[in-house]
Design a protein around this motif. Structure first.
Motif, PDB file in Angstrom:
ATOM      1  N   TRP A 149       0.767  -1.196   0.020  1.00 40.98           N
ATOM      2  CA  TRP A 149      -0.070   0.166  -0.137  1.00 40.98           C
ATOM      3  C   TRP A 149       0.894   1.251   0.125  1.00 40.98           C
ATOM      4  CZ3 TRP A 149      -4.707  -0.353  -1.483  1.00 40.98           C
ATOM      5  CH2 TRP A 149      -5.428  -1.369  -1.076  1.00 40.98           C
ATOM      6  N   LEU A 150       1.988   1.361   0.470  1.00 41.02           N
ATOM      7  CA  LEU A 150       2.876   2.587   0.643  1.00 41.02           C
ATOM      8  C   LEU A 150       3.656   3.182  -0.541  1.00 41.02           C
ATOM      9  CD1 LEU A 150       4.186   1.785   4.242  1.00 41.02           C
ATOM     10  CD2 LEU A 150       2.308   3.448   3.779  1.00 41.02           C
ATOM     11  N   PRO A 151       3.803   4.362  -0.678  1.00 45.75           N
ATOM     12  CA  PRO A 151       3.344   5.384   0.122  1.00 45.75           C
ATOM     13  C   PRO A 151       1.943   5.851  -0.192  1.00 45.75           C
ATOM     14  CG  PRO A 151       4.501   6.090  -1.544  1.00 45.75           C
ATOM     15  CD  PRO A 151       4.763   4.568  -1.683  1.00 45.75           C
ATOM     16  N   VAL A 152       1.411   6.601   0.727  1.00 49.59           N
ATOM     17  CA  VAL A 152       0.121   7.250   0.481  1.00 49.59           C
ATOM     18  C   VAL A 152       0.075   7.974  -1.060  1.00 49.59           C
ATOM     19  CG1 VAL A 152      -1.459   9.127   0.819  1.00 49.59           C
ATOM     20  CG2 VAL A 152      -0.264   7.699   2.857  1.00 49.59           C
ATOM     21  N   ASP A 153      -0.755   7.619  -1.926  1.00 54.55           N
ATOM     22  CA  ASP A 153      -0.903   8.246  -3.334  1.00 54.55           C
ATOM     23  C   ASP A 153      -1.552   9.647  -3.225  1.00 54.55           C
ATOM     24  OD1 ASP A 153       0.144   5.952  -4.778  1.00 54.55           O
ATOM     25  OD2 ASP A 153      -1.378   4.771  -3.798  1.00 54.55           O
TER      26      ASP A 153
END
Length: 819
Positions: free
Chosen positions: A532-536
Motif C-alpha cells: 500500500w505504501l506510500p500514500v498516493d
C-alpha cells in the motif's frame, strides 16, 4: 413509481455495505493500488460542515479511482489526544478518556451517515494504548538514531496557576493566562526535541511529490535557508561571540552588536552600572511572544550592556547591546548591526544615537550617514571596506553577489570566518506538560540519567485514577504510582518523565498504522506496507502546511533511516480544500450564530443531497459561503435522477438526430466528468451531470430517442453520479436490475467519434469586433472556415469592398479578419 425517501434508503444501503464488507480493502496483486487519505479529525464531539466539505469530495475521488480499476484504500481514524479533553475534565468534571471516547462513538455514527467508503476495520485511534505503544517505540528509536535530545527551553508559564500554558491558553496583547488573568512569563524547562534540522536540506526538495505550489512555498519559507558566513567577534573580556550573517560584505559597516535577552553571555558581559537596566529589560522581554518581538513595524527597544567587542575585519571597538528583536532561535542569538544597510539596525541606531557607516555606494553617489532617511539595501560598489573596496554589489544572494563572494574569500583567507548555511527551521519541541497525551517513555535515574523504558515495558500507560486541579497542572506530576519507578539498568528508585508528547507526534505516522491497526509485532505489518505504501493521494487543509505536513515528511525520512520504509516522502500527491463560511460570509462560530449543522441537513435533505451540494457550490480548493437556497439545485437534480432512473421509457417516434444528440451528450459528459474528477474539479463535474440530466428530461418528454440510447444515457448518468451520491445511485442501479454493486462497476468508456460535434459555431471578428456567427460542419478544413467567414454578408459590409490584410484562425473556433 416510488417516491424518493433518502432518510429511509440511505441507512439501508449503509447497513448492507457494512454487512457485505463492500469497502473492506485487501491486498490484490492483480490490481494497481491507490492509497487515498484524508486528514483525520479530532474527536470534538460533533462533525461540522467543514468535516463534510473535506471528507465527502475526498471520498468521491477515492470512489472514482476505484471505478478506474484501482484497488483503493480509504481509511479513517481519530487524532484523539489533546488539550480540549483536559479542559473538559476541568470544566465539566469528566475524565478526558471518558469525554474523548464518548465523542468518538458519536462521531463514528456521524461519519457513517456520510455514506463514505471508509474501511472501518482499519480504524486507528491515537489514544488507544495499542497505538501509543508504537508512538513511544518511535520516540525510543529516534533517541537511538541520535535524532532526539533533551535541553533547556523556554515555555509560557503562569506563575499563579504554577503551570505551563499552550499557545492557545495565552490571551490578549498583554499575554495573560486564560484561566486566572495573570500575566504570563517565560520559564526554562528541560524538554525533549527531535532533530528536524538534520533534514532541513532534504525537506526543501519537492521533486518527488506533486503538492500545491502554495504549500511548497510556505514550507520553503518556514525552513528558511540562508547562505552567508559565520564570523567570530571577540569581547574585550576575551569571550568568543559568533554570529551568522547573510551579508558578510557589510562587516566593515558594523557599528554595534545586539544580543538576544536570553543569550548566555548577557550576565557575564553586563557591567555593574548597567546591571539593573539589563535585568529590567530582560524581564520585559520575557512577557513577549517571538512573533511580537520580530514584528517589523514595532518600535525598536534595547539597552546597552556596557561591554564592547572587536570587529574581526577592521579591529574596531563596537558596543554590545541587548534587544528583543534578536531571537536565540536564529543563528547564534547575536547579530552584527549594520545600520547603513539594514532597516531594523538603522531604526535602532537612529533611536539610540549609534554611528552609521555606509559601505555600499549606490550608482547615484556617496551616502551621507547624517541625512540618510532609511537604510540603503540596493546594488552599488563596496567602499570603506579595506581590501574589497571597489567590488561590485548586486541584488543576488550568496556567492552570486560579487561582494558577498569577495567577503567570504577574505574571511576564510584571514581565519576570521567561514562560509555557512543557516536555516530558520528549528528542532521540533515535542514535550508537553499535559496529561492527555502519549507519555514520554523515559525514566530518570540518579546514577544513569535519562534511561529509555525497555520495549517489553511498553506502552507506558496513562493512569486513569487522576485528579485535575482548576489550575490545569498535569496530574502526572502528583501521581505517586506513575511517578515513582525503578531504573531499568540498575534497579534503583527513579522517577518517570511526566511530560507527554506533542499530539503532532501521533499524527505524523498515523497513515502507517491504518495498514494494520491490530498488528502487535511492529508499528505496521510490513507485508501491508510493501503493497500500500506510500500514500498516493492526501487531502486536507492548507493550515497544516508548516507543521503537520513538515512533521510527517520528517518522520518518514527518519523511518527510512530506521529501515522501516524504502521511500523518501509520505504522500506523493496533495490537494487542499478551502473553507465553508457561514451565510454571512464569515467564519462559522457559535457566537456568530452562523454554524451549519450537517446532522440537521442529512435529516432534512439526505446525505446524497448534502454531498452533491458541497461538491457543486464552489471550487473545492477555494471554498465559499454556505447558501441554504443553493442546496435546492442539487436537491432538484437528485429528484430528477430518481424519476429518470425509474421511468419505463418507450419511444413514441424515433428521431435519428435526437438519438445522435443524446448519445453525443452522454459520451461528452463521460469524458468531461472523468477529467474533472482527475483534477478535483467537482463543481464542474456536477454541472456536466446536470446538463446530461436536462438532456434526459428532454428525451423523456419527446420520447424521440431509441431505447438503447436512453438506457446508455441513464446507466452512464448513474455511474457518473455514483461517487458523488452513492446511495440513490445504488438504489436505482438495483431497481434497474443491474449487478450489485454500482460501486464495483467500471467507469464508463467514452467514444471520441460519438462525442464529436456535427457542427460548430464559428465566431467571426473584423478588427477585433464580433461581426457574425456561422454554423459550419465540425470537420470543415481551416481554409474552408476562412472562406466561409469572408463570404459572410455582414463581414463584407464591414470590409467595404477592401481585401483583408490578414485572416487568422484561432483554435478552429474563431476567425479574426484584419482589414
Amino acid at each position: 413509481m416510488s417516491s424518493y425517501n433518502p432518510q429511509q434508503l440511505e441507512p439501508q444501503w449503509q447497513a448492507k455495505w457494512e454487512a457485505d464488507g463492500l469497502y473492506r480493502q485487501r491486498i490484490d496483486s492483480g490490481k494497481p493500488k491507490h492509497y487515498a487519505l484524508t486528514m483525520l479529525p479530532y474527536p470534538s464531539g460533533d462533525l461540522h460542515i467543514g468535516h463534510w466539505y473535506a471528507m465527502t469530495p475526498s471520498d468521491a475521488r477515492a470512489r472514482f479511482m476505484r471505478m478506474q480499476g484501482y484497488n483503493v484504500m480509504f481509511p479513517m481514524g481519530f487524532d484523539a489526544f489533546g488539550l480540549p479533553a483536559e479542559n473538559a475534565a476541568i470544566k465539566r468534571s469528566i475524565h478526558p478518556k471518558t469525554w474523548t471516547y464518548a465523542n468518538i462513538e458519536r462521531m463514528r455514527g456521524q461519519l457513517r451517515s456520510m455514506g463514505a467508503m471508509f474501511d472501518w476495520e482499519r480504524e486507528a485511534v491515537s489514544s488507544d494504548p495499542d497505538y501509543y505503544k508504537w508512538t513511544q517505540w518511535f520516540f525510543k528509536k529516534l533517541i537511538e538514531l541520535g535524532l532526539a535530545y533533551r535541553k533547556l527551553s523556554a515555555v509560557d508559564f503562569c506563575p499563579n496557576c504554577n503551570t505551563t500554558l499552550a499557545r492557545e491558553q495565552v490571551w490578549g496583547e498583554d499575554r495573560h493566562c486564560e484561566r486566572c488573568g495573570t500575566p504570563v512569563i517565560k520559564k526554562d524547562l528541560e524538554q525533549w526535541f527531535f532533530k528536524t534540522t538534520d533534514y532541513a536540506e532534504e525537506l526543501l526538495d519537492f521533486s518527488q511529490i506533486n503538492w500545491p505550489e502554495r504549500v511548497k512555498v510556505m514550507q520553503t519559507n518556514w525552513i528558511g535557508k540562508s547562505s552567508g558566513a559565520n564570523v567570530t567577534f571577540t569581547t574585550e573580556q576575551g569571550d568568543e561571540m559568533p554570529i551568522f550573517t547573510t551579508r558578510p560584505d557589510t562587516l566593515w559597516g558594523a557599528t554595534f552588536m545586539v544580543m538576544a535577552p536570553e543569550h548566555p553571555l548577557v550576565d557575564k558581559l553586563t557591567t555593574p552600572e548597567q546591571a539593573d537596566a539589563v535585568l529590567q529589560y530582560r524581564e520585559q522581554a520575557q512577557r513577549l511572544s517571538d512573533i511580537d518581538r520580530e514584528a517589523a513595524d514595532r518600535e525598536k527597544t534595547g539597552v546597552f550592556t556596557g561591554a564592547y567587542a572587536i570587529n574581526p575585519v577592521n579591529q574596531e571597538r563596537v558596543p554590545i547591546w541587548v534587544a528583543d528583536y534578536v531571537l536565540m532561535g536564529y543563528g547564534f542569538g547575536a547579530i552584527m548591526a549594520v545600520p547603513a544597510h539594514d532597516q531594523r539596525d538603522f531604526e535602532f541606531a537612529r533611536k539610540f544615537g549609534l554611528p552609521i557607516i555606509p559601505v555600499i555606494q549606490p550608482e547615484s553617489g556617496p551616502l551621507d550617514a547624517a541625512t540618510m532617511p532609511e537604510a540603503y539595501v540596493g546594488p552599488g560598489v563596496m567602499v570603506n571596506s579595506g581590501e574589497i573596496n571597489g567590488t561590485a554589489v548586486s541584488d543576488d544572494k550568496g556567492r552570486k553577489n560579487p561582494s558577498i563572494a569577495a567577503a567570504i574569500d577574505w574571511l576564510v583567507a584571514h581565519n576570521a570566518g567561514d562560509e555557512a548555511v543557516n536555516y530558520r527551521l528549528r528542532d521540533w519541541l515535542i514535550s508537553r506538560q499535559r496529561y492527555w497525551g502519549a507519555p514520554i517513555p523515559v525514566i530518570y535515574c540518579p546514577e544513569h540519567g535519562a534511561v529509555p523504558v525497555p520495549d517489553e515495558q511498553l506502552p507506558v500507560m496513562l493512569p486513569e485514577d487522576v485528579a485535575f486541579t482548576p489550575t490545569g497542572e498535569s496530574p502526572l506530576k502528583f501521581h505517586e504510582g506513575f511517578l515513582h519507578t525503578t531504573c531499568p539498568e540498575c534497579g534503583r528508585p527513579s522517577l518517570r518523565e511526566t511530560d507527554t508528547m506533542d499530539t503532532f507526534m501521533c499524527s505524523s505516522w498515523y497513515q502507517y498504522r491504518y495498514l494494520s491497526p491490530h498488528f502487535t509485532d511492529a508499528p505496521f505489518d510490513p507485508v501491508e506496507g510493501a503493497y500500500w505504501l506510500p500514500v498516493d493521494q492526501y487531502t486536507g487543509g492548507i493550515e497544516h502546511a508548516t507543521m503537520h505536513l513538515i512533521y510527517t515528511r520528517f518522520f518518514t525520512k527518519a523511518m527510512r533511516k530506521m529501515g522501516l520504509v524504502n521511500f523518501d516522502e509520505p504522500m506523493l500527491a496533495l490537494h487542499n480544500q478551502g473553507m465553508v463560511l457561514g451565510e454571512d460570509n464569515e467564519k462559522m462560530s457559535k457566537s456568530r450564530g452562523n454554524v451549519v449543522a450537517p446532522d440537521d441537513l442529512v435529516q432534512q435533505y439526505g446525505a446524497d443531497t448534502v454531498r452533491t451540494y458541497l461538491m457543486f457550490f464552489t471550487r473545492w480548493e477555494q471554498g465559499g459561503p454556505w447558501n441554504y437556497d443553493g442546496i435546492k439545485g442539487p436537491q432538484r437534480l437528485l429528484q430528477d435522477v430518481w424519476e429518470i432512473g425509474q421511468y419505463a421509457y418507450m419511444p413514441q417516434q424515433v428521431d435519428e438526430q435526437a438519438t445522435r444528440n443524446l448519445r453525443r451528450k452522454t459520451h461528452q459528459t463521460i469524458h468531461k466528468v472523468g477529467q474533472d474528477f482527475q483534477e478535483f474539479s467537482f463543481n464542474t463535474a456536477v454541472a456536466a451531470i446536470m446538463e446530461l440530466r436536462n438532456n434526459l428530461n428532454d428525451a423523456k418528454r419527446t420520447r424521440s430517442v431509441t431505447v438503447a440510447a436512453w438506457n446508455e444515457a441513464v446507466d452512464s448518468l448513474l455511474l457518473l453520479l455514483a461517487p458523488i451520491a452513492p446511495h440513490i445511485t445504488e438504489e436505482l442501479w438495483a431497481q434497474r436490475g443491474k449487478p450489485y454493486s454500482i460501486h464495483q462497476q467500471a467507469w464508463p468508456q467514452w467514444d471520441e467519434e460519438i462525442a464529436k460535434e456535427d457542427s460548430i459555431t464559428l465566431v467571426v471578428q473584423v478588427n477585433g469586433k464580433v461581426r457574425d456567427r456561422l454554423e459550419v460542419p465540425a470537420d470543415t478544413a481551416e481554409e474552408d472556415m476562412k472562406a466561409a467567414a469572408l463570404a459572410s454578408e455582414n463581414v463584407q459590409r464591414y470590409l467595404e469592398g477592401k481585401a483583408p490584410r490578414k485572416v487568422i484562425l484561432v483554435k478552429g473556433k474563431l476567425v479574426n479578419i484584419v482589414s
